[in-house]
Write an enzyme that holds these catalytic residues in place. Sequence first.
Site, PDB file in Angstrom:
ATOM      1  N   ASP A 184       2.152  -4.848   8.720  1.00 22.18           N
ATOM      2  CA  ASP A 184       0.963  -4.011   8.618  1.00 22.18           C
ATOM      3  C   ASP A 184      -0.236  -4.950   8.465  1.00 22.18           C
ATOM      4  O   ASP A 184      -0.309  -5.717   7.492  1.00 22.18           O
ATOM      5  CB  ASP A 184       1.084  -3.069   7.419  1.00 22.18           C
ATOM      6  CG  ASP A 184      -0.049  -2.051   7.381  1.00 22.18           C
ATOM      7  OD1 ASP A 184      -1.159  -2.373   7.853  1.00 22.18           O
ATOM      8  OD2 ASP A 184       0.173  -0.936   6.878  1.00 22.18           O
ATOM      9  N   TYR A 222     -10.712   0.879  11.026  1.00 19.37           N
ATOM     10  CA  TYR A 222     -11.920   1.271  10.276  1.00 19.37           C
ATOM     11  C   TYR A 222     -12.246   0.324   9.133  1.00 19.37           C
ATOM     12  O   TYR A 222     -13.230   0.512   8.442  1.00 19.37           O
ATOM     13  CB  TYR A 222     -11.816   2.720   9.767  1.00 19.37           C
ATOM     14  CG  TYR A 222     -10.614   3.032   8.890  1.00 19.37           C
ATOM     15  CD1 TYR A 222     -10.543   2.595   7.569  1.00 19.37           C
ATOM     16  CD2 TYR A 222      -9.558   3.788   9.382  1.00 19.37           C
ATOM     17  CE1 TYR A 222      -9.461   2.900   6.773  1.00 19.37           C
ATOM     18  CE2 TYR A 222      -8.470   4.105   8.597  1.00 19.37           C
ATOM     19  CZ  TYR A 222      -8.416   3.658   7.292  1.00 19.37           C
ATOM     20  OH  TYR A 222      -7.330   3.956   6.515  1.00 19.37           O
ATOM     21  N   LYS A 223     -11.407  -0.706   8.931  1.00 19.12           N
ATOM     22  CA  LYS A 223     -11.689  -1.660   7.861  1.00 19.12           C
ATOM     23  C   LYS A 223     -12.499  -2.823   8.455  1.00 19.12           C
ATOM     24  O   LYS A 223     -13.636  -2.640   8.843  1.00 19.12           O
ATOM     25  CB  LYS A 223     -10.380  -2.094   7.204  1.00 19.12           C
ATOM     26  CG  LYS A 223      -9.717  -0.914   6.475  1.00 19.12           C
ATOM     27  CD  LYS A 223      -8.368  -1.221   5.863  1.00 19.12           C
ATOM     28  CE  LYS A 223      -7.857   0.006   5.124  1.00 19.12           C
ATOM     29  NZ  LYS A 223      -6.445  -0.106   4.733  1.00 19.12           N
ATOM     30  N   PHE A 282       0.864  -1.178   0.000  1.00 23.79           N
ATOM     31  CA  PHE A 282       0.000   0.000   0.000  1.00 23.79           C
ATOM     32  C   PHE A 282       0.906   1.234   0.000  1.00 23.79           C
ATOM     33  O   PHE A 282       1.807   1.360   0.838  1.00 23.79           O
ATOM     34  CB  PHE A 282      -0.877  -0.027   1.250  1.00 23.79           C
ATOM     35  CG  PHE A 282      -2.002   0.969   1.213  1.00 23.79           C
ATOM     36  CD1 PHE A 282      -3.243   0.613   0.712  1.00 23.79           C
ATOM     37  CD2 PHE A 282      -1.824   2.257   1.676  1.00 23.79           C
ATOM     38  CE1 PHE A 282      -4.289   1.524   0.690  1.00 23.79           C
ATOM     39  CE2 PHE A 282      -2.862   3.181   1.647  1.00 23.79           C
ATOM     40  CZ  PHE A 282      -4.102   2.813   1.153  1.00 23.79           C
ATOM     41  N   ARG A 312     -12.294  -4.668  -6.594  1.00 25.20           N
ATOM     42  CA  ARG A 312     -12.139  -5.396  -5.320  1.00 25.20           C
ATOM     43  C   ARG A 312     -13.502  -5.664  -4.713  1.00 25.20           C
ATOM     44  O   ARG A 312     -14.362  -4.780  -4.664  1.00 25.20           O
ATOM     45  CB  ARG A 312     -11.357  -4.553  -4.305  1.00 25.20           C
ATOM     46  CG  ARG A 312      -9.930  -4.329  -4.601  1.00 25.20           C
ATOM     47  CD  ARG A 312      -9.191  -3.842  -3.368  1.00 25.20           C
ATOM     48  NE  ARG A 312      -9.805  -2.668  -2.743  1.00 25.20           N
ATOM     49  CZ  ARG A 312      -9.295  -2.039  -1.680  1.00 25.20           C
ATOM     50  NH1 ARG A 312      -8.189  -2.501  -1.111  1.00 25.20           N
ATOM     51  NH2 ARG A 312      -9.883  -0.976  -1.180  1.00 25.20           N
TER      52      ARG A 312
HETATM   53  C1  LIG Z   1      -5.762   1.107   4.515  1.00 21.87           C
HETATM   54  C2  LIG Z   1      -4.282   1.028   4.662  1.00 21.87           C
HETATM   55  C3  LIG Z   1      -3.568   2.092   5.211  1.00 21.87           C
HETATM   56  C4  LIG Z   1      -4.275   3.360   5.582  1.00 21.87           C
HETATM   57  O1  LIG Z   1      -3.462   4.239   6.273  1.00 21.87           O
HETATM   58  P1  LIG Z   1      -4.084   5.539   6.946  1.00 21.87           P
HETATM   59  O2  LIG Z   1      -2.980   6.153   7.667  1.00 21.87           O
HETATM   60  O3  LIG Z   1      -5.232   5.077   7.803  1.00 21.87           O
HETATM   61  O4  LIG Z   1      -4.629   6.402   5.840  1.00 21.87           O
HETATM   62  C5  LIG Z   1      -2.204   1.940   5.370  1.00 21.87           C
HETATM   63  N1  LIG Z   1      -1.575   0.804   5.003  1.00 21.87           N
HETATM   64  C6  LIG Z   1      -2.240  -0.228   4.477  1.00 21.87           C
HETATM   65  C7  LIG Z   1      -1.506  -1.461   4.100  1.00 21.87           C
HETATM   66  C8  LIG Z   1      -3.619  -0.146   4.271  1.00 21.87           C
HETATM   67  O5  LIG Z   1      -4.280  -1.164   3.729  1.00 21.87           O
END
Ligand SMILES: *Cc1c(COP(=O)(O)O)cnc(C)c1O
Length: 420
Positions: free
Chosen positions: A207, A232-233, A135, A381
């Site tokens: 992560d 939040y996911k 990401f 997705r």
């Molecule tokens: C969703 C996601 C994020 C989101 O990061 P924020 O700081 O909440 O915007 C970061 N890393 C990964 C791998 C994600 O899937």
Amino acid sequence: MINSIDSRAACQALDADDPLAPLRAQFDLPPGVIYLDGNSLGARPRAALQRAQQVIQQEWGVDLIRSWNKAGWFDLPARLGNQLAPLIGAKDNEVVITDSTSINLFKLLAGALQLQTAKADAATRKVIVTERDNFPTDIYMAQGLTEWLDRGYRIHLIDSPQELASAVNAETAVLMLTHVNYRSGHLHDMQAVTAAAQEQGALVLWDLAHSAGALPIDLHAANADFAVGCTYKYLNGGPGAPAFAWIAPRHHAQFRQPLSGWWGHRAPFTMQPGFTPVDGIRRALCGTQPIVSMALVECGLDIFAQTDMQALRKKSLALTDLFISLVESRCAGLDLTLVTPRAHAERGSHVSFAHAHGYGIMRELIARGVIGDYREPQVMRFGFTPLYTGFCDVWDAVETLRQIVAGKEYQINAQQEAVT
Ligand SMILES: *Cc1c(COP(=O)(O)O)cnc(C)c1O
């Protein structure tokens, strides 16, 4: 077997047999919507509305500043961290809910690099290994940190998990990986990857953004060093809800991080001008937290307390198996290409299909109430959240997809929105 399901009635039978089906009633989803984006923004727990009302009306409105003590606001990051811990194989006093995933990654990566400087080979251990396909914010944060430090750190981006074995070596300071890839849904073998990297002297930061609440995780069994992730996911904490940070207890005493705000201080209300970190995981905190948002994280976590990750994983794999099998049988010849691994051991809880008109198809799906999302390039997705997604939802989503693609009813000239 799931891949012999060929009718909606068979899906109805699966729903009737599903021991997790009653949990759906704990969520408020609008009628007519099939929500397949809980991997990006989890649905709203019913209890969240009342909890928000309580925090705003009573705790803030009436009790005012007394709520830091009386309502336990000050302890929320650690208390909710303890509630989340079992979902990721962590123990009490090892997790805090705080800040965003990006910021937690920055703090923990900085702390990991700092730990490595204490070792004899520190001068030659200057590489952070991660995936090009990670990401992007994870890579951006590592870039920002290393540029800022200006101490000769390099980032090595690998192009496939097969490269891990050669990329992680005696020069690796930190291996930083996302457990489940946000686009493909590929799942790493946390235990094997961690062990191999530690064998080379690297520290491993995971992560868990797309795996916490989606599948069983055992950070202790994997002997991981650090972990971050979103609430939040799959954890249904609400838009922009604070993220989490975990540090293996063996690192707590030496761990330091650069965002040394007063919430990480040993005694913040002594108002000393010098920073001394508090013992334990709270040293990963920085400053005052968004309490209204953080309070709602509890509503999502409460629902997980009514089931267990093994049961959720079993249903998640059944849902994703069914989706793959139905798309491949009912949408055969429609140029949809599976991006997600088929092997259970390599799959998270979402499934991605690529199509040349992926964006326009997704826009039309959403217009018809089937909500997934789109990631460049060409990838649609579909997230399967076993807490509130059923087998008929899968059937109906595939049927809508089939009609749109077969009839070329997708939005060919759809202008890309700011958030896809
Ligand atoms: C969703 C996601 C994020 C989101 O990061 P924020 O700081 O909440 O915007 C970061 N890393 C990964 C791998 C994600 O899937």
